[in-house]
Design a protein around this motif. Structure first.
Motif, PDB file in Angstrom:
ATOM      1  N   LEU A   8      39.557 -21.802  93.552  1.00 33.32           N
ATOM      2  CA  LEU A   8      38.232 -21.767  92.933  1.00 33.32           C
ATOM      3  C   LEU A   8      38.214 -22.606  91.661  1.00 33.32           C
ATOM      4  CD1 LEU A   8      37.138 -18.010  93.182  1.00 33.32           C
ATOM      5  CD2 LEU A   8      36.255 -19.946  94.486  1.00 33.32           C
ATOM      6  N   ARG A   9      37.137 -23.325  91.474  1.00 40.18           N
ATOM      7  CA  ARG A   9      36.925 -24.011  90.201  1.00 40.18           C
ATOM      8  C   ARG A   9      35.721 -23.380  89.515  1.00 40.18           C
ATOM      9  NH1 ARG A   9      37.111 -30.364  89.829  1.00 40.18           N
ATOM     10  NH2 ARG A   9      39.317 -29.791  89.987  1.00 40.18           N
ATOM     11  N   VAL A  10      35.922 -22.987  88.269  1.00 42.29           N
ATOM     12  CA  VAL A  10      34.908 -22.256  87.517  1.00 42.29           C
ATOM     13  C   VAL A  10      34.646 -23.004  86.210  1.00 42.29           C
ATOM     14  CG1 VAL A  10      34.340 -20.068  86.381  1.00 42.29           C
ATOM     15  CG2 VAL A  10      35.696 -20.068  88.502  1.00 42.29           C
ATOM     16  N   VAL A  11      33.378 -23.214  85.905  1.00 44.87           N
ATOM     17  CA  VAL A  11      32.993 -23.809  84.629  1.00 44.87           C
ATOM     18  C   VAL A  11      32.386 -22.709  83.773  1.00 44.87           C
ATOM     19  CG1 VAL A  11      31.644 -25.569  83.457  1.00 44.87           C
ATOM     20  CG2 VAL A  11      32.589 -26.033  85.727  1.00 44.87           C
ATOM     21  N   ASP A  12      32.959 -22.512  82.605  1.00 48.09           N
ATOM     22  CA  ASP A  12      32.611 -21.389  81.737  1.00 48.09           C
ATOM     23  C   ASP A  12      31.932 -21.920  80.479  1.00 48.09           C
ATOM     24  OD1 ASP A  12      32.462 -19.136  80.198  1.00 48.09           O
ATOM     25  OD2 ASP A  12      34.617 -18.804  80.038  1.00 48.09           O
ATOM     26  N   PHE A  13      30.608 -21.706  80.378  1.00 50.08           N
ATOM     27  CA  PHE A  13      29.850 -22.121  79.204  1.00 50.08           C
ATOM     28  C   PHE A  13      29.675 -20.970  78.209  1.00 50.08           C
ATOM     29  CE2 PHE A  13      28.267 -25.080  82.507  1.00 50.08           C
ATOM     30  CZ  PHE A  13      28.419 -26.294  81.846  1.00 50.08           C
ATOM     31  N   THR A  14      30.394 -19.863  78.384  1.00 45.74           N
ATOM     32  CA  THR A  14      30.156 -18.665  77.583  1.00 45.74           C
ATOM     33  C   THR A  14      31.049 -18.618  76.346  1.00 45.74           C
ATOM     34  OG1 THR A  14      31.775 -17.290  78.757  1.00 45.74           O
ATOM     35  CG2 THR A  14      29.561 -17.425  79.693  1.00 45.74           C
ATOM     36  N   SER A  15      30.721 -17.696  75.453  1.00 46.46           N
ATOM     37  CA  SER A  15      31.507 -17.478  74.239  1.00 46.46           C
ATOM     38  C   SER A  15      31.596 -15.983  73.971  1.00 46.46           C
ATOM     39  CB  SER A  15      30.875 -18.207  73.048  1.00 46.46           C
ATOM     40  OG  SER A  15      29.534 -17.782  72.856  1.00 46.46           O
ATOM     41  N   TRP A  16      32.277 -15.629  72.887  1.00 48.07           N
ATOM     42  CA  TRP A  16      32.513 -14.238  72.518  1.00 48.07           C
ATOM     43  C   TRP A  16      33.303 -13.512  73.605  1.00 48.07           C
ATOM     44  CZ3 TRP A  16      32.429 -13.441  67.597  1.00 48.07           C
ATOM     45  CH2 TRP A  16      31.525 -14.118  66.783  1.00 48.07           C
ATOM     46  N   MET A  17      32.840 -12.345  74.097  1.00 47.50           N
ATOM     47  CA  MET A  17      33.704 -11.508  74.935  1.00 47.50           C
ATOM     48  C   MET A  17      33.317 -11.461  76.407  1.00 47.50           C
ATOM     49  SD  MET A  17      34.616  -7.439  74.483  1.00 47.50           S
ATOM     50  CE  MET A  17      35.644  -6.565  75.685  1.00 47.50           C
ATOM     51  N   ALA A  18      32.064 -11.190  76.728  1.00 47.34           N
ATOM     52  CA  ALA A  18      31.702 -10.812  78.105  1.00 47.34           C
ATOM     53  C   ALA A  18      32.054 -11.891  79.115  1.00 47.34           C
ATOM     54  CB  ALA A  18      30.212 -10.467  78.178  1.00 47.34           C
ATOM     55  N   GLY A  19      31.487 -13.084  78.971  1.00 49.19           N
ATOM     56  CA  GLY A  19      31.773 -14.160  79.917  1.00 49.19           C
ATOM     57  C   GLY A  19      33.222 -14.587  79.915  1.00 49.19           C
ATOM     58  N   THR A 163      31.703  -4.230  80.249  1.00 48.91           N
ATOM     59  CA  THR A 163      31.122  -3.942  81.557  1.00 48.91           C
ATOM     60  C   THR A 163      30.348  -5.135  82.088  1.00 48.91           C
ATOM     61  OG1 THR A 163      30.971  -1.642  80.859  1.00 48.91           O
ATOM     62  CG2 THR A 163      29.785  -2.252  82.854  1.00 48.91           C
ATOM     63  N   ALA A 164      29.672  -5.881  81.214  1.00 46.92           N
ATOM     64  CA  ALA A 164      29.002  -7.108  81.656  1.00 46.92           C
ATOM     65  C   ALA A 164      30.013  -8.084  82.238  1.00 46.92           C
ATOM     66  CB  ALA A 164      28.240  -7.745  80.500  1.00 46.92           C
ATOM     67  N   ALA A 165      31.211  -8.130  81.662  1.00 47.97           N
ATOM     68  CA  ALA A 165      32.267  -8.985  82.211  1.00 47.97           C
ATOM     69  C   ALA A 165      32.612  -8.564  83.631  1.00 47.97           C
ATOM     70  CB  ALA A 165      33.506  -8.932  81.319  1.00 47.97           C
ATOM     71  N   MET A 166      32.809  -7.259  83.837  1.00 52.94           N
ATOM     72  CA  MET A 166      33.185  -6.774  85.158  1.00 52.94           C
ATOM     73  C   MET A 166      32.040  -6.927  86.165  1.00 52.94           C
ATOM     74  SD  MET A 166      36.342  -5.899  84.930  1.00 52.94           S
ATOM     75  CE  MET A 166      36.625  -7.129  83.649  1.00 52.94           C
ATOM     76  N   LEU A 167      30.810  -6.684  85.722  1.00 57.69           N
ATOM     77  CA  LEU A 167      29.669  -6.801  86.636  1.00 57.69           C
ATOM     78  C   LEU A 167      29.420  -8.253  87.031  1.00 57.69           C
ATOM     79  CD1 LEU A 167      27.085  -4.273  85.141  1.00 57.69           C
ATOM     80  CD2 LEU A 167      28.766  -3.897  86.955  1.00 57.69           C
ATOM     81  N   SER A 168      29.568  -9.175  86.083  1.00 58.56           N
ATOM     82  CA  SER A 168      29.377 -10.586  86.438  1.00 58.56           C
ATOM     83  C   SER A 168      30.505 -11.056  87.353  1.00 58.56           C
ATOM     84  CB  SER A 168      29.294 -11.448  85.176  1.00 58.56           C
ATOM     85  OG  SER A 168      30.458 -11.341  84.384  1.00 58.56           O
ATOM     86  N   LEU A 169      31.715 -10.564  87.132  1.00 59.96           N
ATOM     87  CA  LEU A 169      32.828 -10.885  88.020  1.00 59.96           C
ATOM     88  C   LEU A 169      32.560 -10.334  89.427  1.00 59.96           C
ATOM     89  CD1 LEU A 169      35.694 -11.940  88.512  1.00 59.96           C
ATOM     90  CD2 LEU A 169      36.570  -9.808  87.500  1.00 59.96           C
ATOM     91  N   GLN A 170      32.101  -9.096  89.511  1.00 62.04           N
ATOM     92  CA  GLN A 170      31.741  -8.529  90.818  1.00 62.04           C
ATOM     93  C   GLN A 170      30.664  -9.370  91.491  1.00 62.04           C
ATOM     94  OE1 GLN A 170      30.267  -4.593  90.114  1.00 62.04           O
ATOM     95  NE2 GLN A 170      32.070  -3.982  88.943  1.00 62.04           N
ATOM     96  N   GLY A 171      29.623  -9.702  90.728  1.00 63.84           N
ATOM     97  CA  GLY A 171      28.509 -10.451  91.298  1.00 63.84           C
ATOM     98  C   GLY A 171      28.924 -11.796  91.846  1.00 63.84           C
ATOM     99  N   VAL A 172      29.765 -12.502  91.094  1.00 63.93           N
ATOM    100  CA  VAL A 172      30.230 -13.813  91.546  1.00 63.93           C
ATOM    101  C   VAL A 172      31.083 -13.677  92.798  1.00 63.93           C
ATOM    102  CG1 VAL A 172      31.809 -15.704  90.942  1.00 63.93           C
ATOM    103  CG2 VAL A 172      30.030 -14.984  89.336  1.00 63.93           C
ATOM    104  N   MET A 173      31.999 -12.712  92.826  1.00 63.87           N
ATOM    105  CA  MET A 173      32.861 -12.560  94.001  1.00 63.87           C
ATOM    106  C   MET A 173      32.044 -12.125  95.214  1.00 63.87           C
ATOM    107  SD  MET A 173      35.545 -13.630  92.644  1.00 63.87           S
ATOM    108  CE  MET A 173      36.403 -13.670  94.201  1.00 63.87           C
ATOM    109  N   ALA A 174      31.039 -11.272  95.008  1.00 62.00           N
ATOM    110  CA  ALA A 174      30.184 -10.865  96.127  1.00 62.00           C
ATOM    111  C   ALA A 174      29.377 -12.047  96.642  1.00 62.00           C
ATOM    112  CB  ALA A 174      29.256  -9.734  95.688  1.00 62.00           C
ATOM    113  N   ALA A 175      28.871 -12.885  95.738  1.00 63.09           N
ATOM    114  CA  ALA A 175      28.102 -14.064  96.150  1.00 63.09           C
ATOM    115  C   ALA A 175      28.994 -15.081  96.848  1.00 63.09           C
ATOM    116  CB  ALA A 175      27.420 -14.694  94.935  1.00 63.09           C
TER     117      ALA A 175
END
Length: 840
Positions: A8-19, A163-175
């Motif tokens: 997988l290649r992931v581009v991360d535009f986020t900062s701080w903690m969640a992303g 939790t936003a980190a875990m939910l976004s991770l779940q969402g991406v893997m489900a998608a």
């Protein structure tokens, strides 16, 4: 395949903690994560935890405010499988990284959007910092009375971001799972506001079952909690609850199943022996087994008056401080089956012997080359083990290498040609996935509940008579554990019951349990047996401590997890527990023990649940690319360290982390609660320009220089700000500050459960929905935790025990007569409306 996310290649535009935390998990498991930073860098680079959240990534500097930077960003996204963005709505469009633009360049792209309050609506333009969203959600009222004052209290654990980190991770893997069939990506939207929903599992259910009108006036904060705690262990006399007392700090209801006590040498311990046999072990270890000879204590941990609970509490407090910690530790280890932990800080949790044994504490090179100790992998995969390949990058370390390597054209050409979007979304991206769920209590069942919300078919296999959650808190706990699932009740100790379970395993994609070591083998559902039945099975143990090691056999509940992980100690406030408290008077000792117990809260269960669901989805993705199933291990203690990852990092010269003040207002004058003329507000000025904006908003420009010269602990400045803010109401301040883009919000004073299902905005966003239960009729439940642009959600109602036994048995080939025989012999349990009426 070197990791579950290899390739997988992931581009991360986020900062701080969640992303960054979400993409760090992907990097740990083989994904190539490119961290795109502005020229000034991620502002979290100033924090020690930046080194955890960004390990294993490549750093690229792009100025997205310039055309050239936006062009490079678009090229990166065109070659990516997933993109993570964490910005206020409208900002991605301004920077040229919005979903519509990136999708046009790459139809296979999965795009994760993390916002504070959602993609639109009246709050969407408010700054979405963790503490601000927490204040707006009502969660701060959950900690009322931890400190010796009424009103909201600051929660120190960044649950929204974690939790936003875990939910976004779940969402991406489900998608991505969905993409393997359609070839098409989609947008996954997660908000910090929705991320706090798992921390309110049952508060709002009881009132609906009583027939209360949830659209009536808001319930006082903590009323539901106090009622549930009382009903759980105290058979109260009619009228013994006075709602007017619930905001008074001195009111407390001792909890015999969750006792906090201090040893002779000043070490605080947290007990959590909430089941009958565990309480017997605890009382045996404490030398108090003779209490069972008294009628009032014969049914421990249940007692029947508040006075008896108080007497039991005092007896335990007095007994524990007769021995040192090491003396008690030897006794507890000899007894074995007892839930107790020493109350630790997040840094101390990294040294816990089970954490070390599991490999959940690891050494990683720091940004400047120093050695750091960080949380280890989120999950352990038997066939695709993760690998922390490097420490966090320096700013722009990989800019040239990454940009020089850009090539035209999409990656993953082996995927199906993207199919056109259908007019009607499915019931979730996991539609077609079947999971058999053997788990009990809270954390693991809630994890499979999340997977059910994402569209998976979850068959919950319970013992005849039901899982213990069906009886805890008057059965309210079973609502979030059963919603949207199918229930079959089996006697696994009977050969016919085991045969039925194994026939379901043969047809399933996944299996989840949380048994302690040895139990799956005794029940005939251990990994080797199940792998032989179904080699493609994703087999997950959502354990407490682990599968092996010095503490793997021990029971754990939320309070002991909070003690081990650091949640409890960091929440209790500065100066607590005070040194020498073991010599305090019994009344002072009770006050401190009560404060510590309240600080533990129930957050360890949802913390573990969201991590377990994310790990399952990574294993499911790996299976789709290897063709083989595997064993997955997550632990409650490991997940808890991730939630504390802002503090759980050690290295020489590490500066001390912030400590919440004794009154639980916050971290200082710029980041704390303030009372207004009516209600409370939370101020979160993390940057000087935000403070300057506040000074302009209140027409006090002379205060701007206080940013550099706030006195000592900032108390004088806090007093000055408090005097100003008392001049208007909380809602008036929020409106004014929004005009000046000042990070300040009015604190929601309702209990978060009531806020979640009453508030019109929560309903509009789908965070509260009405569902139908075959036993309880129509009621309100919490909605989906993620939104998908191409998929809906599967949101079912409460499922009675054995509600699907008959249909599931017919599905696997049992004739009607055979089903009746199994029910008659007690091998299975079948629910029907008639049996429900008989019970009533």
């Amino acid at each position: 395949m070197s990791g579950a996310c290899d390739g997988l290649r992931v581009v991360d535009f986020t900062s701080w903690m969640a992303g960054p935390l979400a993409t760090m998990v992907l990097a740990d498991n083989g994904a190539d994560v490119i961290k795109v930073e502005p020229p000034e860098g991620d502002p979290a680079r100033q924090l020690p935890a930046f080194q955890t959240w960004n390990r294993g990534k490549r750093s690229v500097v792009l100025d997205l405010k310039a055309p050239e930077g936006r062009e490079k960003a678009l090229a990166l996204a065109a070659n990516a499988d997933a993109v993570f963005v964490a910005m206020r709505p409208g900002t991605p469009q301004k920077l040229g990284i919005d979903y519509e633009l990136l999708r046009e360049a790459n139809p296979r792209l999965v795009y994760a959007s993390i916002t504070g309050y959602g993609e639109d609506g009246p709050w969407s333009r408010l700054k979405g910092y963790d503490a601000l969203v927490t204040a707006r959600s009502g969660r701060m009222m959950m900690f009322e009375r931890v400190a010796d004052r009424p009103g909201p209290a600051f929660p120190s654990l960044p649950c929204a971001s974690y939790t936003a980190a875990m939910l976004s991770l779940q969402g991406v893997m489900a998608a991505l799972h969905k993409r393997t069939a359609t070839g098409r990506g989609q947008k996954v939207s997660v908000s910090l506001l929705a991320s706090l929903i798992p921390y309110d599992l049952i508060m709002w259910i009881g009132w609906q079952l009583r027939g209360d009108d949830i659209d009536a006036a808001a319930q006082p904060a903590n009323m539901v909690l106090q009622k549930l705690l009382g009903e759980r262990q105290l058979a109260q006399k009619p009228g013994s609850y006075d709602p007017k007392q619930l905001h008074r700090p001195q009111v407390r209801v001792p909890r015999p199943n969750y006792l906090t006590a201090v040893t002779k040498d000043g070490v605080w311990l947290q007990f959590a022996n909430t089941m009958d046999h565990l309480c017997v072990t605890q009382m045996t270890a404490l030398g108090l087994l003779d209490l069972y000879g008294q009628d009032r204590f014969a049914k421990l941990p249940a007692v029947f008056t508040e006075e008896d609970a108080e007497d039991l509490w005092q007896t335990v407090l007095e007994r524990v401080r007769t021995k040192t910690y090491q003396e008690w530790r030897r006794i507890f280890e000899k007894e074995g089956n007892i839930a107790v932990e020493r109350i630790r800080s997040p840094l101390e949790s990294l040294q816990h012997r089970q954490i070390v044994h599991n490999g959940q504490s690891v050494e990683v090179p720091g940004v400047i080359g120093n050695l750091t100790v960080q949380p280890g992998p989120l999950a352990f995969f038997s066939q695709t083990p993760g690998n922390i390949r490097s420490g966090a990058p320096s700013l722009g370390q990989h800019t040239d290498a990454v940009l020089d390597g850009l090539v035209a054209g999409p990656r993953n050409t082996k995927l199906p040609v993207p199919v056109p979007e259908s007019g009607s979304p499915t019931t979730g991206p996991l539609t077609g996935v079947t999971i058999v769920d053997f788990s009990a209590w809270i954390a693991a069942p809630y994890a499979t509940g999340i997977l059910a919300n994402l569209g998976a078919r979850v068959i919950r296999i319970e013992p005849v008579g039901g899982d213990v959650s069906r009886y805890s808190t008057g059965g309210l706990l079973s609502f979030p554990m059963t919603q949207g699932k199918e229930s079959i009740a089996l006697d696994l100790k009977h050969p016919d019951g085991l045969k039925i379970a194994q026939s379901l395993i043969a047809r399933a994609d996944g299996l989840v349990h949380n048994f302690r070591p040895g139990v799956p083998e005794r029940l005939g559902i251990d990994y080797e047996t199940c792998r032989n039945i179904n080699p493609r099975l994703v087999y997950q143990n959502a354990a407490s401590y682990g599968e092996s090691g010095p503490d793997a056999h021990r029971p754990m509940f939320f309070a002991t997890a909070a003690a081990l992980g650091g949640n409890q100690l960091r929440q209790v406030g500065k100066g607590h527990p005070p040194p020498g408290s073991e010599t305090s008077s019994i009344e002072d000792l009770k006050t401190e023990a009560w404060r510590l117990l309240k600080a533990a809260e129930g957050n360890a269960d949802p913390i573990a649940a969201v991590a377990a669901a994310a790990a399952f989805l990574m294993a499911l993705y790996a299976r789709e690319h290897t063709g083989a199933g595997q064993q997955v291990l997550t632990t409650m203690i490991g997940s808890d360290i991730y939630a504390n990852s802002d503090e759980a990092i050690a290295y020489d010269g590490r500066p001390p982390g912030p400590a919440v003040d004794e009154g639980l207002y916050g971290y200082g004058p710029f980041y704390r609660l303030y009372e207004t003329a009516s209600g409370w507000v939370f101020l979160s000025c993390t940057r000087r320009d935000e403070w300057a904006a506040l000074c302009r908003a209140i027409a006090r420009l002379e205060m701007e220089t206080e940013w550099e010269r706030a006195d000592g602990d900032g108390s004088a400045l806090a007093d000055a700000i408090a005097a100003i803010l008392r001049g208007r109401t909380a809602e008036q301040w929020q409106s004014l500050m929004a005009e000046h883009d000042v990070p300040l919000v009015a604190v929601e004073m309702r209990d978060p459960g009531w806020f979640n299902i009453q508030d019109p905005e929560m309903r509009r966003q789908g965070h509260a929905v009405q569902v139908e239960s075959p036993a309880h009729g129509q009621y309100w439940r919490h909605g989906a935790l993620q939104r998908f642009s191409g998929d809906g959600a599967a949101l079912g109602g409460w499922e009675p025990l054995g509600g699907h036994t008959r249909s599931i048995l017919a599905e696997v080939g049992f004739a009607s007569g055979e089903i009746e025989r199994l029910a008659g012999e007690g091998i299975v349990e079948i629910w029907s409306p008639e049996t429900e009426r008989v019970k009533a």
